[in-house]
Design a protein around this motif. Structure first.
Motif, PDB file in Angstrom:
ATOM      1  N   ALA A  41     -13.940 -29.386 -26.403  1.00  0.00           N
ATOM      2  CA  ALA A  41     -12.771 -28.905 -25.660  1.00  0.00           C
ATOM      3  C   ALA A  41     -12.821 -29.376 -24.203  1.00  0.00           C
ATOM      4  N   LEU A  42     -14.006 -29.408 -23.620  1.00  0.00           N
ATOM      5  CA  LEU A  42     -14.136 -29.917 -22.253  1.00  0.00           C
ATOM      6  C   LEU A  42     -13.799 -31.404 -22.181  1.00  0.00           C
ATOM      7  N   ILE A  43     -14.190 -32.167 -23.195  1.00  0.00           N
ATOM      8  CA  ILE A  43     -13.833 -33.583 -23.213  1.00  0.00           C
ATOM      9  C   ILE A  43     -12.322 -33.737 -23.332  1.00  0.00           C
ATOM     10  N   GLY A  44     -11.702 -32.916 -24.173  1.00  0.00           N
ATOM     11  CA  GLY A  44     -10.246 -32.930 -24.258  1.00  0.00           C
ATOM     12  C   GLY A  44      -9.609 -32.569 -22.927  1.00  0.00           C
ATOM     13  N   GLY A  45     -10.190 -31.594 -22.241  1.00  0.00           N
ATOM     14  CA  GLY A  45      -9.690 -31.220 -20.920  1.00  0.00           C
ATOM     15  C   GLY A  45      -9.875 -32.332 -19.897  1.00  0.00           C
ATOM     16  N   ALA A  46     -10.987 -33.055 -20.007  1.00  0.00           N
ATOM     17  CA  ALA A  46     -11.217 -34.177 -19.091  1.00  0.00           C
ATOM     18  C   ALA A  46     -10.173 -35.269 -19.308  1.00  0.00           C
ATOM     19  N   LEU A  47      -9.840 -35.532 -20.566  1.00  0.00           N
ATOM     20  CA  LEU A  47      -8.807 -36.528 -20.844  1.00  0.00           C
ATOM     21  C   LEU A  47      -7.437 -36.056 -20.368  1.00  0.00           C
ATOM     22  N   SER A  83      -5.686 -34.956 -29.670  1.00  0.00           N
ATOM     23  CA  SER A  83      -6.457 -35.148 -30.898  1.00  0.00           C
ATOM     24  C   SER A  83      -7.847 -34.523 -30.793  1.00  0.00           C
ATOM     25  N   ILE A  84      -8.479 -34.632 -29.650  1.00  0.00           N
ATOM     26  CA  ILE A  84      -9.805 -34.024 -29.493  1.00  0.00           C
ATOM     27  C   ILE A  84      -9.704 -32.507 -29.495  1.00  0.00           C
TER      28      ILE A  84
END
Length: 97
Positions: A41-47, A83-84
């Motif tokens: 979820a953090l990676i999705g937030g970073a994107l 998508s993430i």
């Protein structure tokens, strides 16, 4: 010859990318602690943050977040983020659950 103001501006050109990478580093830490959903979820937030930064910053200040044209970059970052987030919320089980 460059002016001091221009040098200062050039120094902070990659700051948006650095902020995104900082969030990804925190996500990697969470994944390493077996909290893979929070990390994903953090990676999705970073994107998502990358897409927002690309949308609001001029191209010369976006640094390496500017890959192609602004609409293509924003749509790509948003699609990858969605998508993430989807995978993070729907995948169950596995070795890290």
């Amino acid at each position: 010859m460059t002016t001091p103001k221009r040098d200062r501006r050039a120094r902070f050109t990659q700051l948006p990318l650095a902020l995104v990478l900082l969030v990804v580093a925190v996500a990697a830490l969470r994944i390493g602690q077996y909290h893979w959903r929070q990390g994903a979820a953090l990676i999705g937030g970073a994107l998502l943050m990358a897409g927002l930064l690309r949308a609001v910053l001029p191209t010369d200040q976006a640094g390496l977040l500017a890959i192609r044209g602004r609409p293509v970059d924003v749509l790509t970052y948003a699609a990858l983020s969605a998508s993430i987030f989807f995978f993070a919320l729907t995948i169950t089980g596995g070795p890290l659950s």
